[in-house]
Write a protein that holds these residues in place. Sequence first.
Motif, short mmCIF file in Angstrom:
data_model
loop_
_atom_site.label_atom_id
_atom_site.label_comp_id
_atom_site.label_asym_id
_atom_site.label_seq_id
_atom_site.Cartn_x
_atom_site.Cartn_y
_atom_site.Cartn_z
N VAL A 27 0.84 -1.20 0.00
CA VAL A 27 0.00 0.00 0.00
C VAL A 27 0.87 1.25 0.00
CG1 VAL A 27 -1.71 1.29 1.35
CG2 VAL A 27 -1.96 -1.18 1.04
N GLY A 28 1.95 1.23 0.76
CA GLY A 28 2.87 2.37 0.80
C GLY A 28 3.51 2.64 -0.55
N SER A 29 3.92 1.58 -1.24
CA SER A 29 4.51 1.72 -2.58
C SER A 29 3.51 2.28 -3.57
CB SER A 29 5.03 0.37 -3.08
OG SER A 29 6.05 -0.10 -2.25
N LEU A 30 2.28 1.80 -3.50
CA LEU A 30 1.23 2.30 -4.38
C LEU A 30 0.98 3.79 -4.13
CD1 LEU A 30 -0.93 1.84 -6.54
CD2 LEU A 30 -2.47 1.12 -4.70
N ALA A 31 0.92 4.17 -2.86
CA ALA A 31 0.71 5.58 -2.52
C ALA A 31 1.88 6.44 -3.00
CB ALA A 31 0.51 5.74 -1.01
N PHE A 32 3.09 5.95 -2.80
CA PHE A 32 4.29 6.68 -3.25
C PHE A 32 4.25 6.89 -4.76
CE2 PHE A 32 8.62 6.69 -4.92
CZ PHE A 32 9.17 7.75 -4.22
N LEU A 57 15.51 -6.85 -17.65
CA LEU A 57 14.62 -7.89 -17.16
C LEU A 57 13.27 -7.33 -16.71
CD1 LEU A 57 14.61 -10.92 -16.57
CD2 LEU A 57 15.45 -10.39 -14.29
N THR A 58 13.25 -6.08 -16.27
CA THR A 58 12.00 -5.50 -15.77
C THR A 58 11.45 -4.42 -16.70
OG1 THR A 58 13.15 -3.87 -14.43
CG2 THR A 58 12.62 -5.97 -13.37
N CYS A 59 11.97 -4.31 -17.91
CA CYS A 59 11.47 -3.29 -18.82
C CYS A 59 9.96 -3.43 -19.01
CB CYS A 59 12.16 -3.39 -20.19
SG CYS A 59 13.41 -2.13 -20.43
N GLY A 60 9.28 -2.32 -18.99
CA GLY A 60 7.84 -2.30 -19.14
C GLY A 60 7.10 -2.46 -17.83
N ALA A 61 7.82 -2.60 -16.71
CA ALA A 61 7.17 -2.82 -15.42
C ALA A 61 6.30 -1.63 -15.02
CB ALA A 61 8.21 -3.10 -14.34
N THR A 62 6.80 -0.43 -15.21
CA THR A 62 6.01 0.75 -14.84
C THR A 62 4.76 0.83 -15.70
OG1 THR A 62 8.02 1.92 -14.16
CG2 THR A 62 6.07 3.27 -14.60
N ARG A 63 4.92 0.65 -17.00
CA ARG A 63 3.77 0.72 -17.91
C ARG A 63 2.79 -0.42 -17.66
NH1 ARG A 63 7.89 2.06 -22.64
NH2 ARG A 63 9.05 0.72 -21.24
N ALA A 64 3.33 -1.62 -17.35
CA ALA A 64 2.45 -2.76 -17.02
C ALA A 64 1.65 -2.47 -15.75
CB ALA A 64 3.28 -4.03 -16.84
N THR A 65 2.29 -1.87 -14.78
CA THR A 65 1.62 -1.54 -13.52
C THR A 65 0.52 -0.50 -13.74
OG1 THR A 65 3.63 -2.08 -12.29
CG2 THR A 65 1.98 -0.75 -11.15
N ILE A 66 0.82 0.51 -14.51
CA ILE A 66 -0.18 1.55 -14.81
C ILE A 66 -1.38 0.93 -15.54
CG2 ILE A 66 -0.63 3.61 -16.20
CD1 ILE A 66 2.29 4.47 -15.46
N GLN A 67 -1.09 0.09 -16.53
CA GLN A 67 -2.18 -0.57 -17.26
C GLN A 67 -3.00 -1.46 -16.33
OE1 GLN A 67 -3.16 0.07 -20.40
NE2 GLN A 67 -1.56 1.60 -20.50
N PHE A 68 -2.32 -2.18 -15.46
CA PHE A 68 -2.99 -3.08 -14.52
C PHE A 68 -3.96 -2.30 -13.63
CE2 PHE A 68 -3.37 -5.46 -10.56
CZ PHE A 68 -3.55 -6.76 -11.01
N PHE A 69 -3.51 -1.18 -13.09
CA PHE A 69 -4.36 -0.41 -12.18
C PHE A 69 -5.45 0.37 -12.91
CE2 PHE A 69 -0.88 -1.22 -9.16
CZ PHE A 69 -1.65 -1.84 -8.17
N HIS A 70 -5.33 0.49 -14.21
CA HIS A 70 -6.42 1.07 -15.00
C HIS A 70 -7.39 -0.01 -15.49
CE1 HIS A 70 -3.89 4.82 -15.60
NE2 HIS A 70 -5.02 5.24 -15.07
N GLY A 71 -7.12 -1.26 -15.14
CA GLY A 71 -8.00 -2.35 -15.54
C GLY A 71 -7.75 -2.88 -16.93
#
Length: 143
Positions: A27-32, A57-71
């Motif tokens: 939750v803290g990471s998500l808020a940050f 190895l983690t390329c696209g992680a930020t974009r994947a996370t944003i897409q995930f939280f947008h459904g």
Amino acid sequence: IESMQISRRSLRPNEFDHELVWLGLSVGSLAFAAIWFWLGLPWPRCLFHSITGRPCLTCGATRATIQFFHGHFLAALRWNPVVFAALCGLSVFDVYAAAVLGLHAPRLRLNFTPAEKTFFRYTVIALLALNWVYLLSRPPEIF
């Protein structure tokens, strides 16, 4: 033959509280991250990609996370399958942890044999390697 054991029990005195710690970090990471992007701070830059021009190895992680939280789950999966799987697992764990903490319920604990621990380690390494092959096979302009 011994195998993995699942137990349901109360937290023992001085036992590490996985549910509280990992839910708090999640939750803290998500808020940050939300505050970071709300403030319009720059996106994180990948040093490996900047130097080599190839995805790490983690390329696209930020974009994947944003897409995930947008459904947009399929888009998140396409950006980085391992990150998508980790976010799915983390979401399930967070719901479990919140329920256990809120209800003061017994905790689930998994006990693995040494052979199972070794198997899981090699499986994770293989999945990370396959994920990297997937990322490397994508057109470079995507990253």
